[in-house]
Design a protein around this motif. Structure first.
Motif, PDB file in Angstrom:
ATOM      1  N   SER A   1      19.965  21.880  40.829  1.00 11.91           N
ATOM      2  CA  SER A   1      21.088  21.333  40.141  1.00 11.91           C
ATOM      3  C   SER A   1      20.004  20.399  38.888  1.00 11.91           C
ATOM      4  CB  SER A   1      21.923  20.254  40.799  1.00 11.91           C
ATOM      5  OG  SER A   1      20.986  19.110  41.250  1.00 11.91           O
TER       6      SER A   1
ATOM      7  N   LYS B   1      21.292  29.073  37.345  1.00 15.95           N
ATOM      8  CA  LYS B   1      22.639  29.826  37.233  1.00 15.95           C
ATOM      9  C   LYS B   1      22.485  31.048  37.315  1.00 15.95           C
ATOM     10  CE  LYS B   1      26.096  30.861  33.642  1.00 15.95           C
ATOM     11  NZ  LYS B   1      26.465  30.164  32.164  1.00 15.95           N
ATOM     12  N   ASN B   2      21.265  31.703  36.772  1.00 14.21           N
ATOM     13  CA  ASN B   2      20.798  32.987  36.906  1.00 14.21           C
ATOM     14  C   ASN B   2      20.647  33.665  38.435  1.00 14.21           C
ATOM     15  OD1 ASN B   2      20.453  34.862  34.218  1.00 14.21           O
ATOM     16  ND2 ASN B   2      20.266  32.742  33.738  1.00 14.21           N
TER      17      ASN B   2
ATOM     18  N   THR C   1      24.194  33.931  39.975  1.00 14.36           N
ATOM     19  CA  THR C   1      25.029  34.852  39.615  1.00 14.36           C
ATOM     20  C   THR C   1      24.401  36.391  39.685  1.00 14.36           C
ATOM     21  OG1 THR C   1      24.269  34.707  37.218  1.00 14.36           O
ATOM     22  CG2 THR C   1      26.144  33.343  37.895  1.00 14.36           C
TER      23      THR C   1
END
Length: 317
Positions: free
Chosen positions: A7, A67-68, A71
């Motif tokens: 985060s 994030k990568n 996802t």
């Protein structure tokens, strides 16, 4: 295996709590180091102190990486990285040969593609997470410069023409490596993604560059290069540079601290859960012949920096 919370807040804490560290000069520059010494974290601390915006950029990289990872947008296939080697030498021994330079490229290709023979030694406990990172390194050019300096330290002087060094060549699309005597018992250091292009790359002392000969054992098998390029690819020391710290990777065990030498397996941590430590990971401090693996989590972390919008996206997917 530990869980890692990716985060922006965690990243901010990570990069705002670094301590500036310094080391005294090594009075015996010709001696072979008894223990692995990597100054990447010390260099990062100094860069954070000098440039407050670096913490912001690195926090953004951590958020992007998270994030990568979540996802699944990872690198497909093999990335090819051109390598420029900058040789700064005062003596004939420091002017390392093209053969020695190529040996380092060969080691990187084996270690980052899991074709190193000792990859077969990964214990069964870690067989499910051992990884072929899938990165190919190609020697682009060698640049040499004679110098009167007996050592350069780790303040990036070797990367600055005004201080007698060699500036990096096309650092956004090429990995620059410097072979230069560092001193202070440091084998090498690297700049993490997010730092200034003018100082981007990896520095390795010539005694530990590639297959440098038995006189430089136990750090003569090119694994200093593997370790430092790991940092350049955004990997942290496996113990997180803190007692029972986090390396921001989910499938590496929590380590008490760095390990040296060639620890006998299994080597247990006294951290929560007393896991078996992954001492054979390239991001520990063990001898060259005792490190021989990356993990899938480390591979995913590396892959994220090459994704569109990532800090090394210019190298392509």
């Amino acid at each position: 295996m530990k869980k890692v919370l990716f985060s922006a807040i965690a990243a901010l804490l990570l990069f705002s709590c670094q301590n500036d560290q310094s080391e005294s000069a090594d009075s015996n520059l010709s001696a072979v180091a008894a223990h692995r010494g990597c100054a990447s974290q010390e260099v990062l601390a100094a860069q954070l102190k000098a440039d407050p915006t670096l913490a912001i950029r690195m926090n953004e990289i951590e958020a992007f990486t998270a994030k990568n990872l979540l996802t699944g947008r990872l690198v497909n296939g093999v990335i090819e990285i051109p390598v420029v080697v900058n040789v700064l030498y005062r003596t004939t021994a420091e002017n390392i040969s093209n053969t020695q330079i190529q040996s380092q490229i060969d080691v990187l290709n084996k270690d980052f593609n899991a074709t190193n023979p000792d990859f077969a030694n990964v214990p069964a406990l870690f067989s499910g997470v051992k990884a072929n990172v899938g990165i190919r390194f190609v020697l682009d050019q060698v640049i040499r410069k004679s110098t009167t300096k007996s050592s350069w330290g780790y303040n990036d002087a070797m990367k600055k023409v005004a201080q007698g060094g060699l500036a990096p060549t096309s650092p956004t699309t090429k990995l620059n490596m410097w072979s230069a005597v560092i001193g202070s018992g440091i084998l090498g250091y690297a700049q993490f993604p997010g730092g200034a292009a003018a100082t981007d790359g990896v520095v390795i002392d010539p005694k530990y560059f590639g297959l440098s000969g038995s006189a430089n054992a136990p750090f003569n098998l090119g694994r200093t290069g593997t370790h430092e390029v790991g940092h350049w690819l955004n990997l942290r020391h496996i113990w997180g540079d803190a007692t029972c710290g986090s390396d921001l990777v989910s499938d590496t065990p929590t380590h008490n601290e760095e390990n040296y030498g060639a620890p006998a397996y299994p080597h247990y941590s006294t951290c929560s859960g007393t896991p078996v430590e992954m001492t054979m990971n390239y991001m520990d401090y063990v001898n060259d012949n005792a490190m021989y693996m990356f993990t899938n989590g480390q591979k995913s972390r590396i892959a994220a920096i090459f994704a569109t919008g990532g800090p090394r996206a210019a190298f392509g997917i």
